[in-house]
Design an enzyme around this catalytic site. Structure first.
Site, mmCIF file in Angstrom:
data_model
loop_
_atom_site.group_PDB
_atom_site.id
_atom_site.type_symbol
_atom_site.label_atom_id
_atom_site.label_comp_id
_atom_site.label_asym_id
_atom_site.label_seq_id
_atom_site.Cartn_x
_atom_site.Cartn_y
_atom_site.Cartn_z
ATOM 1 N N TYR A 48 -41.219 -30.254 4.858
ATOM 2 C CA TYR A 48 -40.594 -30.337 3.661
ATOM 3 C C TYR A 48 -39.879 -32.195 4.294
ATOM 4 O O TYR A 48 -40.127 -32.750 2.931
ATOM 5 C CB TYR A 48 -39.411 -29.621 3.323
ATOM 6 C CG TYR A 48 -38.920 -29.573 2.739
ATOM 7 C CD1 TYR A 48 -39.536 -29.936 1.182
ATOM 8 C CD2 TYR A 48 -37.470 -29.787 2.430
ATOM 9 C CE1 TYR A 48 -38.227 -29.806 0.078
ATOM 10 C CE2 TYR A 48 -36.656 -29.944 1.339
ATOM 11 C CZ TYR A 48 -36.654 -30.122 0.101
ATOM 12 O OH TYR A 48 -35.993 -30.007 -0.913
ATOM 13 N N LYS A 76 -24.743 -11.238 -1.548
ATOM 14 C CA LYS A 76 -25.215 -10.518 0.131
ATOM 15 C C LYS A 76 -23.731 -9.979 -0.379
ATOM 16 O O LYS A 76 -23.788 -8.644 -0.406
ATOM 17 C CB LYS A 76 -25.498 -11.172 1.140
ATOM 18 C CG LYS A 76 -26.621 -11.485 1.615
ATOM 19 C CD LYS A 76 -27.322 -11.867 2.942
ATOM 20 C CE LYS A 76 -28.619 -12.120 3.184
ATOM 21 N NZ LYS A 76 -28.670 -12.618 4.779
HETATM 22 P P1 NAD Z 1 -35.843 -26.469 -7.959
HETATM 23 O O1 NAD Z 1 -37.419 -25.289 -6.758
HETATM 24 O O2 NAD Z 1 -35.402 -24.598 -9.131
HETATM 25 O O3 NAD Z 1 -37.141 -26.942 -9.042
HETATM 26 C C1 NAD Z 1 -38.359 -27.108 -8.688
HETATM 27 C C2 NAD Z 1 -39.133 -27.367 -10.169
HETATM 28 O O4 NAD Z 1 -40.365 -28.219 -9.488
HETATM 29 C C3 NAD Z 1 -39.567 -25.446 -10.109
HETATM 30 O O5 NAD Z 1 -38.924 -25.347 -11.542
HETATM 31 C C4 NAD Z 1 -40.876 -26.056 -9.657
HETATM 32 O O6 NAD Z 1 -41.904 -24.786 -10.718
HETATM 33 C C5 NAD Z 1 -40.943 -26.891 -10.545
HETATM 34 N N1 NAD Z 1 -43.087 -27.622 -9.219
HETATM 35 C C6 NAD Z 1 -43.151 -27.049 -8.613
HETATM 36 N N2 NAD Z 1 -44.639 -27.835 -8.105
HETATM 37 C C7 NAD Z 1 -44.569 -28.374 -9.353
HETATM 38 C C8 NAD Z 1 -46.034 -28.494 -10.585
HETATM 39 N N3 NAD Z 1 -47.117 -28.353 -8.744
HETATM 40 N N4 NAD Z 1 -46.195 -28.963 -11.189
HETATM 41 C C9 NAD Z 1 -44.823 -28.743 -12.037
HETATM 42 N N5 NAD Z 1 -43.243 -28.051 -11.633
HETATM 43 C C10 NAD Z 1 -43.950 -28.318 -10.458
HETATM 44 O O7 NAD Z 1 -35.563 -26.856 -7.054
HETATM 45 P P2 NAD Z 1 -34.127 -27.708 -7.274
HETATM 46 O O8 NAD Z 1 -33.006 -27.402 -6.138
HETATM 47 O O9 NAD Z 1 -33.996 -27.980 -9.228
HETATM 48 O O10 NAD Z 1 -34.321 -28.972 -6.787
HETATM 49 C C11 NAD Z 1 -34.536 -30.007 -7.381
HETATM 50 C C12 NAD Z 1 -35.228 -31.208 -6.304
HETATM 51 O O11 NAD Z 1 -34.040 -31.618 -5.487
HETATM 52 C C13 NAD Z 1 -36.363 -30.687 -5.725
HETATM 53 O O12 NAD Z 1 -37.555 -31.989 -5.778
HETATM 54 C C14 NAD Z 1 -36.073 -30.258 -4.187
HETATM 55 O O13 NAD Z 1 -36.814 -30.671 -3.213
HETATM 56 C C15 NAD Z 1 -34.510 -31.756 -4.036
HETATM 57 N N6 NAD Z 1 -33.525 -30.634 -3.541
HETATM 58 C C16 NAD Z 1 -32.768 -29.931 -4.063
HETATM 59 C C17 NAD Z 1 -32.133 -29.611 -2.861
HETATM 60 C C18 NAD Z 1 -31.211 -28.760 -3.371
HETATM 61 O O14 NAD Z 1 -29.777 -28.003 -2.668
HETATM 62 N N7 NAD Z 1 -31.768 -27.365 -4.761
HETATM 63 C C19 NAD Z 1 -31.634 -30.077 -1.617
HETATM 64 C C20 NAD Z 1 -32.070 -31.878 -1.605
HETATM 65 C C21 NAD Z 1 -33.135 -31.634 -2.096
#
Ligand code: NAD
Length: 320
Positions: free
Chosen positions: A149, A200
């Protein structure tokens, strides 16, 4: 009226970002495989589509798009990312999305592109000491993320910056550190530590046990969702491109965090440390760069943000 496209608008951070952009007067197109689960989307239009499909990317982003926010990724918590079982999916799915999005944004000459990278890009060898993790932006090279990742995120950061250099794409990259808050995944296998621990504790009986993966001495910091959205907007409104950390410097061990949640819940719990995927030993944001470039700092301390989040998760459980 400015037009924004939010990719991943059905997800946790994306759905909150849509709300913010609408409140600021943007016309917002949301794109995702799914609509938000926990609330109605506030996007003006919502395209249900798979961003691995170049046709979906092309029809979502047009020459009239001012800003694109690229949050779509195949991701989840430690149980999804660190077991190795989903590595090929994670790399293939997210890289395909980013390859299509970078190319389309350059062709359509969008005004600005925001990309959400992650603290998972930082090398494992700088995060072995739970008390002194090193996560300043420059420490990312020589690269050695501890998960596929993280490698994909690093590749995609470089992808967007190469489009900036070669095609003038106004790229902005942030590295999120553990964002939490209401309407985040809490029980579907993709939840992160803060939500999983709140669940939890909420489920445990008074004086019950709460199982924590690893020895619980691993440290993390967590950032409340509203602070995250503030920082994203500040980056987009600035002349700065990043990559820049968006996180909190309030570091806590996972065992101490669990006791903090227990206190918020009003229960006594016994922590039992069990084997499980944990990620690096220590991680906390280093906010020196964002503080100097954007004059940004979190407004919510951990207790305040977790109190709001715990209440929301408890409500979800009670509604089941
Ligand atoms: P999330 O999983 O809630 O949101 C990601 C969204 O992307 C999901 O709704 C999913 O359905 C959509 N998605 C995935 N594959 C797809 C596809 N092929 N076509 C269309 N949509 C697709 O995650 P989040 O927590 O909202 O994170 C958002 C971004 O921030 C991500 O890129 C994640 O890697 C990054 N990020 C998040 C965190 C965190 O703590 N939440 C930390 C570091 C980085």
């Amino acid at each position: 009226m400015k037009k924004a496209v939010v990719l991943g608008a059905g997800g946790f951070i994306g759905s909150h970002l849509v709300k913010r952009l609408r409140s600021e007067g943007y016309w917002v197109t949301g794109v995702d495989l799914v609509k938000p689960i926990y609330s109605q989307t506030e996007a003006n239009e919502f395209i249900i589509g798979d961003l691995r499909d170049v046709n979906v990317v092309e029809s979502s982003i047009s020459k009239s798009t001012d800003e694109v926010y690229q949050l779509a990724a195949d991701m989840g918590g430690a149980g999804y990312i660190f077991t190795g079982a989903n590595d090929a999916h994670v790399m293939h799915n997210s890289a395909l999305i980013n390859l299509h999005v970078a190319h389309r944004c350059a062709i359509a000459k969008v005004g600005k592109l925001f990309y959400s990278s992650s603290a998972c890009v930082y090398p494992e060898h700088n995060q072995l000491d739970p008390e002194n993790p090193r996560c300043n932006e420059d420490s990312v090279y020589p690269a050695a993320p501890d998960s596929e990742y993280g490698w994909e995120k690093l590749f995609s950061e470089r992808l967007y910056f190469s489009f900036k250099r070669n095609h003038g794409l106004n790229t902005k990259v942030a590295r999120f550190h553990n964002i939490y808050g209401p309407e985040g995944a809490w029980d579907n296998g993709k939840e992160k530590a803060p939500a999983a621990i709140c669940r939890k504790v909420a489920k445990s009986a008074p004086n019950g046990t709460v199982e924590i993966w690893g020895d619980g001495k691993q440290t993390r910091s967590f950032l409340y969702i509203e602070d995250c959205i503030d920082a994203v907007r500040a980056l987009m409104q600035s002349d700065f491109s990043g990559p820049v950390n968006i996180g909190s410097e309030e570091m806590v061990s996972i065992n101490d965090f669990t006791q903090m949640v227990a206190k918020i819940s009003g229960k006594q719990v016994n922590v039992v440390n069990i084997e499980g995927p944990t990620g690096v030993r220590g991680r906390s944001s280093d906010n020196r760069l964002i503080s100097s470039k954007l004059d940004w700092a979190p407004k919510y301390d951990l207790t305040t943000g977790i109190t709001i989040t715990y209440k929301w998760i408890e409500e979800q459980l009670n509604a089941q």
